[in-house]
Enzyme design. Structure first.
Site, PDB file in Angstrom:
ATOM      1  N   TYR A  74      19.416 -98.278  80.911  1.00 36.22           N
ATOM      2  CA  TYR A  74      19.525 -98.354  82.185  1.00 36.22           C
ATOM      3  C   TYR A  74      18.656 -97.162  82.890  1.00 36.22           C
ATOM      4  O   TYR A  74      18.076 -96.946  83.809  1.00 36.22           O
ATOM      5  CB  TYR A  74      20.858 -98.320  82.800  1.00 36.22           C
ATOM      6  N   ASP A 225      19.969-102.735  85.592  1.00 36.43           N
ATOM      7  CA  ASP A 225      19.536-103.684  84.654  1.00 36.43           C
ATOM      8  C   ASP A 225      18.229-104.574  85.199  1.00 36.43           C
ATOM      9  O   ASP A 225      17.683-105.497  84.468  1.00 36.43           O
ATOM     10  CB  ASP A 225      20.416-104.470  83.867  1.00 36.43           C
ATOM     11  N   GLU A 255      24.667-112.920  94.394  1.00 43.76           N
ATOM     12  CA  GLU A 255      25.055-111.962  93.566  1.00 43.76           C
ATOM     13  C   GLU A 255      24.852-110.489  94.352  1.00 43.76           C
ATOM     14  O   GLU A 255      23.848-110.430  95.189  1.00 43.76           O
ATOM     15  CB  GLU A 255      24.537-112.030  92.205  1.00 43.76           C
TER      16      GLU A 255
END
Length: 336
Positions: A74, A225, A255
């Site tokens: 990340y 991500d 989302e």
């Protein structure tokens, strides 16, 4: 001359609920017969990542407290974004009980990459978005008590009264309640708050190099991500907002892994905040984002949900989306 649409182009549904048209110098898209302007995010619109860390002690006391493993790189994803998008400000919105050495490591990251700005949650004033928990519970109690007895939910009424009595002194605050959560709610609620601020978040953090932003500038939030492969360039989004959409077995789901807005206090996010201020059991993801967007665009259950997701989706060829789904670490949840 009308500029061509970027890689974000709302898709046409089979029943033609969604279409894109142009009118003079303004481009429009429509959903269910209503036109919305396609608002432009230029190539300098800041990007924002987030890392709220429950347990900074799992990292070295002098290390950057952001996961960076082979499966979940990340921090490297954020650095790669900053390297590719050198003309953009790259914010990292952080919270946690960090060690002094970890804060120093954040400062060194900013020194090594001048466009990276670490923004601490407790440096930002979100009080304008707050509401007393007691008011939320009392409003819901009054709503129940105003109903005829045969329609009243007595169990819910008792639960609301208990929750009201359990509010501790000094914690009568919706915003503070999410500081005690340290889970999905903590992440999601403050992500919503940050995106209500949008570009203003960078100005309020008082970081060097941010002063060219206007107080009303937009922002693009990306989960860590999400991997940027090339510059994003300019992007058009419907009525100034777009989000990530997941598709599983032909079923679409909004989302919050990407939230893009063209201004602060976007009406769709304010609509979500209104729901958070009204429902005693509101969820920052499903209510604060998804239902706020539905309300803003007057979406109803009679309309095709997949087509609505096509309309509101943030699409881009230069982002590899939601890579953590391949490593069993995704925070994704699916709500319709």
């Amino acid at each position: 001359m009308i500029p061509p649409l970027n890689r974000y182009v709302p898709a046409l549904s089979k029943n033609e609920l969604v279409k894109t048209v142009t009118n003079r110098d303004i481009q429009f898209t429509s959903f269910n017969g209503k036109d919305y302007p396609l608002c432009f995010l230029d190539e300098k619109t800041p990007l924002l990542f987030q890392w709220f860390e429950r347990n900074p002690a799992r990292f070295g006391k002098n290390d950057i407290p952001i996961i960076n493993t082979e499966k979940n790189p990340y921090l490297n994803n954020i650095i790669k974004a900053a390297t590719i998008e050198k003309e953009r400000l790259i914010g990292i919105f952080v919270d946690g009980d960090f060690f002094p050495g970890q804060k120093d490591a954040f400062s060194k990251l900013e020194y090594d990459y001048e466009n990276i700005k670490v923004i601490y949650r407790n440096d930002i004033d979100f009080s304008m978005y707050d509401k007393k928990l007691s008011e939320i519970y009392m409003e819901n109690i009054s709503k129940q008590e105003s109903m005829p007895e045969e329609k009243r939910d007595c169990h819910l009424l008792q639960l609301l009264k208990k929750e009201l009595s359990d509010i501790q002194e000094g914690n009568d605050s919706l915003i503070k309640s999410y500081l005690l959560d340290k889970g999905h709610g903590w992440f999601d609620f403050y992500r919503n708050m940050a995106m209500l601020k949008a570009g203003q978040l960078f100005l309020e953090a008082d970081k060097v190099g941010c002063y060219d932003l206007s107080t009303n500038s937009g922002c693009i939030y990306l989960d860590a991500d999400m991997i940027i492969t090339e510059k994003l360039g300019g992007i058009y989004i419907p009525d100034g907002i777009a989000v990530h959409v997941e598709r599983i077995d032909g079923r679409a789901s909004m989302e919050n892994g990407i939230i893009a807005v063209d201004r602060n206090n976007h009406p769709a996010l304010l609509a979500g905040l209104e729901i958070m201020h009204t429902k005693f059991d509101a969820d920052p993801y499903s209510d604060g984002v998804c239902n706020g967007i539905r309300k803003h665009f007057n979406y109803s259950l009679n309309e095709d949900y997949n087509s609505f997701c096509d309309f509101i989706e943030f699409k881009h060829d230069n982002i590899i989306m939601n890579t953590s789904q391949f490593t069993q670490s995704s925070w994704a949840r699916h709500v319709q």
